[in-house]
Design a protein around this motif. Structure first.
Motif, PDB file in Angstrom:
ATOM      1  N   ASP A  14      -1.255   5.564   5.676  1.00  0.00           N
ATOM      2  CA  ASP A  14      -1.527   4.674   4.556  1.00  0.00           C
ATOM      3  C   ASP A  14      -2.601   5.303   3.684  1.00  0.00           C
ATOM      4  OD1 ASP A  14       0.253   2.714   5.390  1.00  0.00           O
ATOM      5  OD2 ASP A  14      -1.241   1.771   6.694  1.00  0.00           O
ATOM      6  N   VAL A  15      -2.346   5.340   2.388  1.00  0.00           N
ATOM      7  CA  VAL A  15      -3.303   5.918   1.439  1.00  0.00           C
ATOM      8  C   VAL A  15      -3.407   4.997   0.225  1.00  0.00           C
ATOM      9  CG1 VAL A  15      -2.854   8.291   2.158  1.00  0.00           C
ATOM     10  CG2 VAL A  15      -1.546   7.328   0.288  1.00  0.00           C
ATOM     11  N   PRO A  16      -4.526   5.005  -0.448  1.00  0.00           N
ATOM     12  CA  PRO A  16      -4.609   4.231  -1.687  1.00  0.00           C
ATOM     13  C   PRO A  16      -3.744   4.885  -2.762  1.00  0.00           C
ATOM     14  CG  PRO A  16      -6.653   5.420  -1.292  1.00  0.00           C
ATOM     15  CD  PRO A  16      -5.790   5.640  -0.099  1.00  0.00           C
ATOM     16  N   SER A  17      -3.210   4.078  -3.657  1.00  0.00           N
ATOM     17  CA  SER A  17      -2.384   4.638  -4.727  1.00  0.00           C
ATOM     18  C   SER A  17      -3.270   5.423  -5.688  1.00  0.00           C
ATOM     19  CB  SER A  17      -1.634   3.524  -5.466  1.00  0.00           C
ATOM     20  OG  SER A  17      -2.554   2.599  -6.002  1.00  0.00           O
ATOM     21  N   GLY A  18      -2.662   6.404  -6.357  1.00  0.00           N
ATOM     22  CA  GLY A  18      -3.390   7.243  -7.300  1.00  0.00           C
ATOM     23  C   GLY A  18      -3.077   8.708  -7.095  1.00  0.00           C
ATOM     24  N   LYS A  19      -3.880   9.535  -7.724  1.00  0.00           N
ATOM     25  CA  LYS A  19      -3.706  10.985  -7.640  1.00  0.00           C
ATOM     26  C   LYS A  19      -4.526  11.510  -6.465  1.00  0.00           C
ATOM     27  CE  LYS A  19      -3.741  15.021 -10.632  1.00  0.00           C
ATOM     28  NZ  LYS A  19      -4.024  15.503 -11.977  1.00  0.00           N
ATOM     29  N   HIS A  20      -3.881  12.300  -5.608  1.00  0.00           N
ATOM     30  CA  HIS A  20      -4.529  12.811  -4.400  1.00  0.00           C
ATOM     31  C   HIS A  20      -4.247  14.298  -4.224  1.00  0.00           C
ATOM     32  CE1 HIS A  20      -5.627   8.849  -2.979  1.00  0.00           C
ATOM     33  NE2 HIS A  20      -4.391   8.438  -3.230  1.00  0.00           N
ATOM     34  N   THR A  21      -5.129  14.932  -3.477  1.00  0.00           N
ATOM     35  CA  THR A  21      -4.963  16.323  -3.079  1.00  0.00           C
ATOM     36  C   THR A  21      -4.711  16.354  -1.580  1.00  0.00           C
ATOM     37  OG1 THR A  21      -6.461  17.028  -4.819  1.00  0.00           O
ATOM     38  CG2 THR A  21      -6.015  18.604  -3.068  1.00  0.00           C
ATOM     39  N   MET A  69       0.833  -1.189   0.000  1.00  0.00           N
ATOM     40  CA  MET A  69       0.000   0.000   0.000  1.00  0.00           C
ATOM     41  C   MET A  69       0.874   1.247   0.000  1.00  0.00           C
ATOM     42  SD  MET A  69      -3.118   0.989   2.525  1.00  0.00           S
ATOM     43  CE  MET A  69      -4.541   1.073   1.483  1.00  0.00           C
ATOM     44  N   ALA A  70       0.416   2.280  -0.655  1.00  0.00           N
ATOM     45  CA  ALA A  70       1.142   3.554  -0.724  1.00  0.00           C
ATOM     46  C   ALA A  70       1.059   4.269   0.621  1.00  0.00           C
ATOM     47  CB  ALA A  70       0.555   4.409  -1.825  1.00  0.00           C
ATOM     48  N   LYS A  71       2.075   5.085   0.882  1.00  0.00           N
ATOM     49  CA  LYS A  71       2.097   5.864   2.132  1.00  0.00           C
ATOM     50  C   LYS A  71       2.440   7.302   1.817  1.00  0.00           C
ATOM     51  CE  LYS A  71       3.490   2.126   5.099  1.00  0.00           C
ATOM     52  NZ  LYS A  71       3.546   1.940   6.502  1.00  0.00           N
ATOM     53  N   ILE A  72       1.947   8.184   2.676  1.00  0.00           N
ATOM     54  CA  ILE A  72       2.340   9.584   2.606  1.00  0.00           C
ATOM     55  C   ILE A  72       2.942   9.947   3.955  1.00  0.00           C
ATOM     56  CG2 ILE A  72       0.048  10.453   3.239  1.00  0.00           C
ATOM     57  CD1 ILE A  72       0.654  12.790   1.257  1.00  0.00           C
ATOM     58  N   LYS A  73       4.166  10.477   3.914  1.00  0.00           N
ATOM     59  CA  LYS A  73       4.876  10.877   5.131  1.00  0.00           C
ATOM     60  C   LYS A  73       4.776  12.389   5.243  1.00  0.00           C
ATOM     61  CE  LYS A  73       9.031   9.227   6.365  1.00  0.00           C
ATOM     62  NZ  LYS A  73      10.515   9.074   6.318  1.00  0.00           N
ATOM     63  N   ILE A  74       4.229  12.857   6.361  1.00  0.00           N
ATOM     64  CA  ILE A  74       4.048  14.288   6.612  1.00  0.00           C
ATOM     65  C   ILE A  74       5.062  14.728   7.662  1.00  0.00           C
ATOM     66  CG2 ILE A  74       2.432  16.090   7.309  1.00  0.00           C
ATOM     67  CD1 ILE A  74       1.424  14.674   4.863  1.00  0.00           C
ATOM     68  N   LYS A  75       5.889  15.715   7.308  1.00  0.00           N
ATOM     69  CA  LYS A  75       6.849  16.310   8.240  1.00  0.00           C
ATOM     70  C   LYS A  75       6.393  17.722   8.561  1.00  0.00           C
ATOM     71  CE  LYS A  75      11.056  14.029   6.680  1.00  0.00           C
ATOM     72  NZ  LYS A  75      12.404  14.264   6.145  1.00  0.00           N
ATOM     73  N   ARG A  76       6.336  18.041   9.829  1.00  0.00           N
ATOM     74  CA  ARG A  76       6.035  19.414  10.241  1.00  0.00           C
ATOM     75  C   ARG A  76       7.301  20.022  10.812  1.00  0.00           C
ATOM     76  NH1 ARG A  76       1.693  21.599  14.754  1.00  0.00           N
ATOM     77  NH2 ARG A  76       2.408  23.751  14.653  1.00  0.00           N
ATOM     78  N   THR A  77       7.652  21.188  10.315  1.00  0.00           N
ATOM     79  CA  THR A  77       8.862  21.846  10.803  1.00  0.00           C
ATOM     80  C   THR A  77       8.685  22.274  12.256  1.00  0.00           C
ATOM     81  OG1 THR A  77       8.099  23.955   9.930  1.00  0.00           O
ATOM     82  CG2 THR A  77       9.543  22.649   8.524  1.00  0.00           C
TER      83      THR A  77
END
Length: 137
Positions: free
Chosen positions: A40-47, A1-9
């Protein structure tokens, strides 16, 4: 599964507040100051979008492929770390000088404070969707 990693400064500005993270207009979580989280996010185009109280960021559109980790960084508006404390310090200095010293220097301080106040007011009103910066790494 695709992942998005969010970093906050790690910033002085907004230190005590959580930022909400939205994927395709659905809240997927919150992130604290200086924190990094993976979702965890589904693969594809996201906003991707970030919001803090009534302010937020512009939309970031990204393509996430299967088994890919996309990294996104969230920070405050440009120079936000300097404007807010600088504005507060100048206001305190103005009131101290006004109370104890009656001089033209206090009027000069007002001329310096006014543009900073207008810039901060812009980001809190008209430019509220530019208050946070979001960018893909």
């Amino acid at each position: 599964m695709a992942k998005i990693k969010i970093k906050r400064t790690n910033e002085w500005n907004n230190r005590a507040r959580q930022i909400g993270v939205y994927l395709d207009n659905n809240k997927i979580g919150t992130i604290l100051n200086g924190e990094t989280k993976e979702f965890d996010v589904p693969s594809g185009k996201h906003t991707v979008r970030a919001k803090i109280d009534w302010c937020g960021s512009k939309d970031l559109t990204c393509q996430i492929n299967e088994n890919e980790i996309k990294t996104v960084t969230i920070s405050s508006f440009r120079y936000g770390n300097y404007l807010m404390p600088g504005f507060a310090g100048l206001m305190i200095l103005y009131f101290i000088l006004k109370m104890f010293v009656d001089s033209q220097f206090t009027n000069i301080l007002l001329v310096i404070i006014a543009p900073i106040l207008l810039l901060v007011a812009y980001y809190l009103t008209i430019g509220r969707n530019s208050y946070l910066q979001i960018k893909e790494n």
